[in-house]
Design a protein around this motif. Structure first.
Motif, PDB file in Angstrom:
ATOM      1  N   GLU A  41      45.019  73.352  69.292  1.00 38.38           N
ATOM      2  CA  GLU A  41      44.936  71.699  68.153  1.00 38.38           C
ATOM      3  C   GLU A  41      44.511  72.149  66.879  1.00 38.38           C
ATOM      4  OE1 GLU A  41      43.194  68.851  69.850  1.00 38.38           O
ATOM      5  OE2 GLU A  41      44.483  68.041  70.800  1.00 38.38           O
ATOM      6  N   LEU A  42      43.698  73.530  67.262  1.00 38.08           N
ATOM      7  CA  LEU A  42      43.252  74.431  65.919  1.00 38.08           C
ATOM      8  C   LEU A  42      44.165  74.932  65.975  1.00 38.08           C
ATOM      9  CD1 LEU A  42      39.181  75.014  67.251  1.00 38.08           C
ATOM     10  CD2 LEU A  42      40.047  73.004  64.903  1.00 38.08           C
ATOM     11  N   ILE A  43      44.372  75.575  66.488  1.00 33.95           N
ATOM     12  CA  ILE A  43      45.135  76.787  65.574  1.00 33.95           C
ATOM     13  C   ILE A  43      46.548  76.224  65.107  1.00 33.95           C
ATOM     14  CG2 ILE A  43      47.020  78.482  66.729  1.00 33.95           C
ATOM     15  CD1 ILE A  43      45.264  79.171  69.003  1.00 33.95           C
ATOM     16  N   LYS A  98      51.978  73.882  71.828  1.00 34.79           N
ATOM     17  CA  LYS A  98      53.399  74.112  71.053  1.00 34.79           C
ATOM     18  C   LYS A  98      54.178  73.834  72.703  1.00 34.79           C
ATOM     19  CE  LYS A  98      54.114  77.647  69.731  1.00 34.79           C
ATOM     20  NZ  LYS A  98      55.024  79.009  69.022  1.00 34.79           N
ATOM     21  N   ASN A  99      53.868  73.681  73.891  1.00 38.74           N
ATOM     22  CA  ASN A  99      54.931  72.863  75.019  1.00 38.74           C
ATOM     23  C   ASN A  99      54.013  71.747  75.908  1.00 38.74           C
ATOM     24  OD1 ASN A  99      57.606  75.496  75.096  1.00 38.74           O
ATOM     25  ND2 ASN A  99      55.283  76.327  74.626  1.00 38.74           N
ATOM     26  N   PRO A 100      53.825  70.771  75.332  1.00 40.70           N
ATOM     27  CA  PRO A 100      52.880  69.711  76.178  1.00 40.70           C
ATOM     28  C   PRO A 100      53.457  69.271  77.527  1.00 40.70           C
ATOM     29  CG  PRO A 100      53.661  68.809  74.244  1.00 40.70           C
ATOM     30  CD  PRO A 100      53.937  70.472  74.537  1.00 40.70           C
ATOM     31  N   LYS A 101      54.057  70.205  78.312  1.00 41.87           N
ATOM     32  CA  LYS A 101      53.771  69.469  79.417  1.00 41.87           C
ATOM     33  C   LYS A 101      53.224  69.613  80.514  1.00 41.87           C
ATOM     34  CE  LYS A 101      59.036  70.918  78.547  1.00 41.87           C
ATOM     35  NZ  LYS A 101      60.419  72.153  78.754  1.00 41.87           N
ATOM     36  N   ALA A 147      44.485  87.154  74.885  1.00 44.29           N
ATOM     37  CA  ALA A 147      45.281  85.827  76.140  1.00 44.29           C
ATOM     38  C   ALA A 147      44.668  84.948  75.708  1.00 44.29           C
ATOM     39  CB  ALA A 147      45.172  86.469  77.491  1.00 44.29           C
ATOM     40  N   ILE A 148      43.923  84.428  75.567  1.00 39.18           N
ATOM     41  CA  ILE A 148      43.325  83.111  75.126  1.00 39.18           C
ATOM     42  C   ILE A 148      44.180  81.919  73.927  1.00 39.18           C
ATOM     43  CG2 ILE A 148      41.272  81.381  74.794  1.00 39.18           C
ATOM     44  CD1 ILE A 148      39.507  84.114  76.412  1.00 39.18           C
ATOM     45  N   VAL A 149      43.742  82.449  73.264  1.00 42.65           N
ATOM     46  CA  VAL A 149      44.397  82.364  71.601  1.00 42.65           C
ATOM     47  C   VAL A 149      45.808  82.238  71.714  1.00 42.65           C
ATOM     48  CG1 VAL A 149      42.782  82.903  70.180  1.00 42.65           C
ATOM     49  CG2 VAL A 149      44.284  83.904  70.102  1.00 42.65           C
ATOM     50  N   ASN A 150      46.770  83.355  72.249  1.00 44.03           N
ATOM     51  CA  ASN A 150      48.271  82.414  72.514  1.00 44.03           C
ATOM     52  C   ASN A 150      48.211  81.694  73.927  1.00 44.03           C
ATOM     53  OD1 ASN A 150      49.480  85.044  71.139  1.00 44.03           O
ATOM     54  ND2 ASN A 150      47.885  86.156  71.525  1.00 44.03           N
ATOM     55  N   HIS A 151      47.328  81.201  75.282  1.00 45.27           N
ATOM     56  CA  HIS A 151      48.171  80.582  76.321  1.00 45.27           C
ATOM     57  C   HIS A 151      47.652  78.976  75.011  1.00 45.27           C
ATOM     58  CE1 HIS A 151      48.329  78.240  79.633  1.00 45.27           C
ATOM     59  NE2 HIS A 151      46.591  78.361  79.052  1.00 45.27           N
ATOM     60  N   SER A 186      51.477  68.393  84.337  1.00 45.70           N
ATOM     61  CA  SER A 186      52.154  66.940  85.652  1.00 45.70           C
ATOM     62  C   SER A 186      51.426  66.140  85.468  1.00 45.70           C
ATOM     63  CB  SER A 186      51.078  68.010  86.794  1.00 45.70           C
ATOM     64  OG  SER A 186      49.700  68.493  86.839  1.00 45.70           O
ATOM     65  N   GLU A 187      51.456  65.229  86.650  1.00 48.59           N
ATOM     66  CA  GLU A 187      51.045  63.852  86.645  1.00 48.59           C
ATOM     67  C   GLU A 187      49.202  64.118  87.040  1.00 48.59           C
ATOM     68  OE1 GLU A 187      53.362  61.696  89.386  1.00 48.59           O
ATOM     69  OE2 GLU A 187      55.532  61.685  87.718  1.00 48.59           O
ATOM     70  N   ASN A 188      48.981  64.987  87.299  1.00 45.58           N
ATOM     71  CA  ASN A 188      47.807  64.787  87.370  1.00 45.58           C
ATOM     72  C   ASN A 188      47.043  65.417  86.719  1.00 45.58           C
ATOM     73  OD1 ASN A 188      48.768  65.060  90.699  1.00 45.58           O
ATOM     74  ND2 ASN A 188      47.448  66.315  91.486  1.00 45.58           N
ATOM     75  N   GLU A 189      47.685  66.832  85.680  1.00 43.22           N
ATOM     76  CA  GLU A 189      46.985  67.098  84.288  1.00 43.22           C
ATOM     77  C   GLU A 189      46.776  65.508  83.662  1.00 43.22           C
ATOM     78  OE1 GLU A 189      48.410  72.359  85.118  1.00 43.22           O
ATOM     79  OE2 GLU A 189      49.896  70.573  84.523  1.00 43.22           O
ATOM     80  N   LEU A 190      47.914  65.604  83.448  1.00 45.12           N
ATOM     81  CA  LEU A 190      48.001  64.215  82.603  1.00 45.12           C
ATOM     82  C   LEU A 190      46.687  63.121  82.657  1.00 45.12           C
ATOM     83  CD1 LEU A 190      49.324  62.931  79.860  1.00 45.12           C
ATOM     84  CD2 LEU A 190      50.830  61.878  81.424  1.00 45.12           C
ATOM     85  N   LEU A 191      46.536  63.025  84.321  1.00 50.96           N
ATOM     86  CA  LEU A 191      45.609  62.127  84.469  1.00 50.96           C
ATOM     87  C   LEU A 191      44.337  62.452  84.259  1.00 50.96           C
ATOM     88  CD1 LEU A 191      47.492  60.345  88.177  1.00 50.96           C
ATOM     89  CD2 LEU A 191      46.961  59.556  85.612  1.00 50.96           C
TER      90      LEU A 191
END
Length: 429
Positions: free
Chosen positions: A250-252, A351-354, A341-345, A356-361
């Motif tokens: 979000e900061l980037i 930009k790709n907030p897809k 690697a950290i900043v690019n991930h 999984s259901e577990n992650e969303l919960l």
């Protein structure tokens, strides 16, 4: 206190320029004669090393090459030496003629190195590095020559060099001048000794150590490659790490950091982004009893071996310090790889907030918990899933229950920091 018998001994002398007359060289004529005689002494056929290949090829006594090597690593002819003498008649007007004798213990070179290969590397690599260490700006603006003498039981090189023009970097001054001091200091001579001994042991000892270190780095890099199964930055069990990565993304985005291309961490000026990235790195490196931790320790051990190698070389020459820039560069290389690697991930995840259901919960629990720290996990989930919008993000009740069950198991196994973050009653649904 170091009392080793040095493997490489270097003695430093010099003939001053016409402008630097001293007690030993009181006239320009003395300087001229000493310089011209130097070439004849170096090139003496009687002191030349002959090799078996020379014998079987019938080269001995028939070749036109003299016993002196110039910058290109080749033996010079008589005509080339005469041409160089004329150049030095010009150089000695302003430049000191620096002279060194580099000697070795009996049989040390013969038993440990291919002497002809050493001569090539002296000319093309070691001497140029040494001249840089002495403060000379452009190696192409230097003239040097050397010769191996075998007239004593200790093989030794004679080396001399001069400035073709002003080529010395004076402290705090961009203007190049002729170096006035003819005596070289111990750091400069120590550098030369270490580089020569490093060359002698490089193939047998150093190269395998360097190969081991490079292999360890490649193994570590896989932990930060999204295509690898052990990709550390996508650890679903580490909500703290996830939250930090989401916040970094979000900061980037907010600061509009190079959104369209790969981000280089060192190009980022924003202090908050830099601090958070380093915080994520420390978080990952602080995990105990992990496969990554073991591999990282192996990498550090390989660097320690290289450090010990250079330390041993310095000690063998009675030198208290050594150049550890290679070790620092390896550490810096891997450190930069991780930070990049950290900043690019984080940028990719933003930009790709897809999720999984577990992650969303998991994200729902964390964000709602921050809003109301008195709520327990069950209340958070019931409230969050009660809205029509939120229910539409999940396919069926079974999947919701399964996701909640997975989260409960993860929470049960989490570390102390995780429990502290969710400081709530152990109440599950």
């Amino acid at each position: 206190m170091m009392t080793n018998v040095p493997k490489v001994i270097v003695k430093n002398m010099f003939t001053p320029s016409f402008k630097n007359l001293n007690n030993k060289y009181k006239t320009q004529s003395q300087i001229h004669d000493a310089t011209m005689n130097m070439f004849d002494y170096y090139a003496s056929e009687k002191k030349k090393a002959f090799f078996m290949l020379d014998y079987f090829s019938g080269k001995i006594g028939k070749d036109k090459e003299m016993n002196i090597i110039f910058e290109n690593g080749e033996y010079a002819t008589k005509d080339e030496i005469e041409k160089r003498k004329k150049k030095y008649e010009k150089y000695i007007e302003n430049s000191n003629i620096y002279k060194l004798v580099i000697s070795f213990p009996k049989n040390y070179l013969e038993e440990n190195v291919d002497i002809k290969k050493l001569e090539k590397d002296l000319a093309k690599h070691i001497i140029p590095m040494f001249l840089k260490k002495c403060g000379f700006d452009d190696v192409k603006n230097m003239s040097y020559q050397f010769s191996l003498h075998t007239n004593t039981e200790h093989l030794h090189f004679h080396l001399s060099f001069a400035e073709k023009g002003p080529n010395f970097k004076r402290t705090n001054n961009k203007e190049l001048v002729y170096r006035h001091a003819g005596k070289l200091d111990q750091k400069e001579l120590g550098f030369l000794k270490n580089e020569i001994e490093h060359y002698i042991h490089k193939e047998k000892v150093f190269t395998p150590l360097l190969k081991e270190t490079n292999e360890e780095i490649e193994k570590l890099k896989k932990y930060f490659n999204p295509k690898e199964r052990n990709f550390l930055l996508r650890d679903k069990n580490d909500i703290l790490l996830e939250e930090k990565i989401i916040k970094l993304g979000e900061l980037i985005s907010e600061k509009k950091i190079n959104q369209n291309n790969r981000i280089k961490f060192n190009s980022i000026k924003n202090k908050e982004i830099r601090n958070l990235t380093n915080e994520i790195k420390r978080h990952i490196f602080s995990k105990k009893d992990s496969e990554f931790k073991n591999d990282y320790e192996n990498f550090k051990n390989s660097l320690n071996k290289i450090n010990h190698y250079f330390s041993t070389i310095s000690e063998s020459n009675n030198i208290k310090s050594f150049d550890n820039s290679l070790i620092k560069n390896k550490e810096k290389y891997f450190d930069n790889y991780v930070l990049n690697a950290i900043v690019n991930h984080a940028n990719y995840r933003n930009k790709n907030p897809k999720l999984s259901e577990n992650e969303l919960l998991q994200e729902v629990i964390y964000k709602n918990h921050k809003k109301n720290i008195k709520q327990n996990r069950t209340s958070i989930l019931i409230n969050a899933l009660s809205s029509n919008i939120r229910r539409q993000q999940f396919k069926n009740k079974y999947q919701i229950k399964q996701a909640v069950k997975d989260i409960n198991e993860e929470l049960e196994e989490a570390q102390y920091e995780f429990d502290k973050l969710f400081n709530v009653n152990k109440e599950y649904s």
